[in-house]
Motif scaffolding. Structure first.
Motif, short mmCIF file in Angstrom:
data_model
loop_
_atom_site.label_atom_id
_atom_site.label_comp_id
_atom_site.label_asym_id
_atom_site.label_seq_id
_atom_site.Cartn_x
_atom_site.Cartn_y
_atom_site.Cartn_z
N TYR A 91 8.98 10.54 18.38
CA TYR A 91 9.08 10.37 16.94
C TYR A 91 8.10 11.29 16.24
N THR A 92 8.60 12.08 15.29
CA THR A 92 7.75 12.96 14.50
C THR A 92 7.70 12.42 13.09
N ALA A 93 6.50 12.13 12.62
CA ALA A 93 6.35 11.60 11.26
C ALA A 93 6.69 12.67 10.24
N MET A 94 7.52 12.31 9.29
CA MET A 94 7.89 13.22 8.22
C MET A 94 7.52 12.57 6.91
N SER A 95 7.37 13.38 5.91
CA SER A 95 7.07 12.88 4.58
C SER A 95 7.97 13.61 3.60
N GLN A 96 8.53 12.86 2.67
CA GLN A 96 9.42 13.45 1.69
C GLN A 96 9.33 12.63 0.41
N VAL A 97 9.33 13.31 -0.71
CA VAL A 97 9.32 12.63 -2.01
C VAL A 97 10.72 12.13 -2.28
N ILE A 98 10.81 10.85 -2.67
CA ILE A 98 12.09 10.25 -3.01
C ILE A 98 11.99 9.74 -4.44
N SER A 99 13.00 10.01 -5.24
CA SER A 99 12.99 9.50 -6.60
C SER A 99 14.34 8.90 -6.93
N PHE A 100 14.34 7.95 -7.86
CA PHE A 100 15.59 7.33 -8.30
C PHE A 100 15.38 6.77 -9.68
N ARG A 101 16.46 6.55 -10.38
CA ARG A 101 16.40 5.98 -11.72
C ARG A 101 16.54 4.47 -11.63
N ALA A 102 15.80 3.78 -12.48
CA ALA A 102 15.90 2.33 -12.59
C ALA A 102 15.92 1.99 -14.07
N SER A 103 16.73 1.02 -14.41
CA SER A 103 16.79 0.62 -15.82
C SER A 103 17.07 -0.86 -15.92
N GLY A 104 17.01 -1.36 -17.13
CA GLY A 104 17.36 -2.75 -17.39
C GLY A 104 16.55 -3.76 -16.61
N HIS A 105 17.24 -4.76 -16.10
CA HIS A 105 16.59 -5.85 -15.38
C HIS A 105 15.83 -5.35 -14.15
N PHE A 106 16.43 -4.37 -13.45
CA PHE A 106 15.79 -3.87 -12.24
C PHE A 106 14.46 -3.21 -12.57
N LEU A 107 14.41 -2.40 -13.61
CA LEU A 107 13.17 -1.76 -14.02
C LEU A 107 12.14 -2.81 -14.45
N ASN A 108 12.59 -3.79 -15.21
CA ASN A 108 11.68 -4.86 -15.64
C ASN A 108 11.11 -5.61 -14.43
N TRP A 109 11.97 -5.86 -13.44
CA TRP A 109 11.50 -6.56 -12.24
C TRP A 109 10.47 -5.71 -11.51
N LEU A 110 10.75 -4.43 -11.36
CA LEU A 110 9.79 -3.55 -10.68
C LEU A 110 8.46 -3.54 -11.42
N GLU A 111 8.51 -3.43 -12.73
CA GLU A 111 7.27 -3.44 -13.53
C GLU A 111 6.49 -4.74 -13.31
N SER A 112 7.20 -5.85 -13.20
CA SER A 112 6.53 -7.15 -13.03
C SER A 112 5.88 -7.29 -11.66
N GLN A 113 6.26 -6.45 -10.71
CA GLN A 113 5.71 -6.53 -9.35
C GLN A 113 4.45 -5.68 -9.17
N ARG A 114 4.12 -4.87 -10.17
CA ARG A 114 2.94 -4.00 -10.07
C ARG A 114 1.66 -4.80 -10.04
N THR A 115 0.71 -4.33 -9.26
CA THR A 115 -0.63 -4.92 -9.25
C THR A 115 -1.52 -4.08 -10.16
N ASP A 116 -2.70 -4.60 -10.48
CA ASP A 116 -3.62 -3.88 -11.36
C ASP A 116 -3.92 -2.48 -10.81
N GLY A 117 -3.77 -1.49 -11.66
CA GLY A 117 -4.09 -0.11 -11.28
C GLY A 117 -3.03 0.57 -10.43
N GLU A 118 -1.92 -0.09 -10.17
CA GLU A 118 -0.88 0.46 -9.31
C GLU A 118 0.19 1.14 -10.17
#
Length: 91
Positions: free
Chosen positions: A2-29
């Motif tokens: 197994y060779t460790a790889m790293s890649q930037v992944i991005s996606f769009r989030a909106s509405g309820h899903f974005l709100n839920w993600l925001e609510s899961q953040r910890t301080d300074g995260e």
């Protein structure tokens, strides 16, 4: 091997899903760090379940299915709870 790889992944989030993600953040995260943490936590849980419960099946395919199912179920349950609370606030 197994060779460790790293890649930037991005996606769009909106509405309820974005709100839920925001609510899961910890301080300074940042939101990206939050998403990374959630995915790591879920994948660790699924990998542990798969390796102990289903040792003869293809771990990658089982983990992928379990991850999708567990994540969808968890998000759906959280959205339902949030919507119920918002309904009570409006009343």
């Amino acid at each position: 091997m197994y060779t460790a790889m790293s890649q930037v992944i991005s996606f769009r989030a909106s509405g309820h899903f974005l709100n839920w993600l925001e609510s899961q953040r910890t301080d300074g995260e940042s939101l990206s760090q939050c998403c990374q943490r959630i995915l790591k936590e879920v994948s660790t849980e699924v990998s542990t379940e798969v390796s102990t419960d289903l040792p003869t099946r293809d771990i990658a395919s089982v983990a992928s299915t379990e991850l999708s199912t567990n994540l969808y179920t968890d998000i759906e349950a959280r959205f339902t709870a949030i919507e119920e609370r918002l309904g009570k606030l409006r009343a």
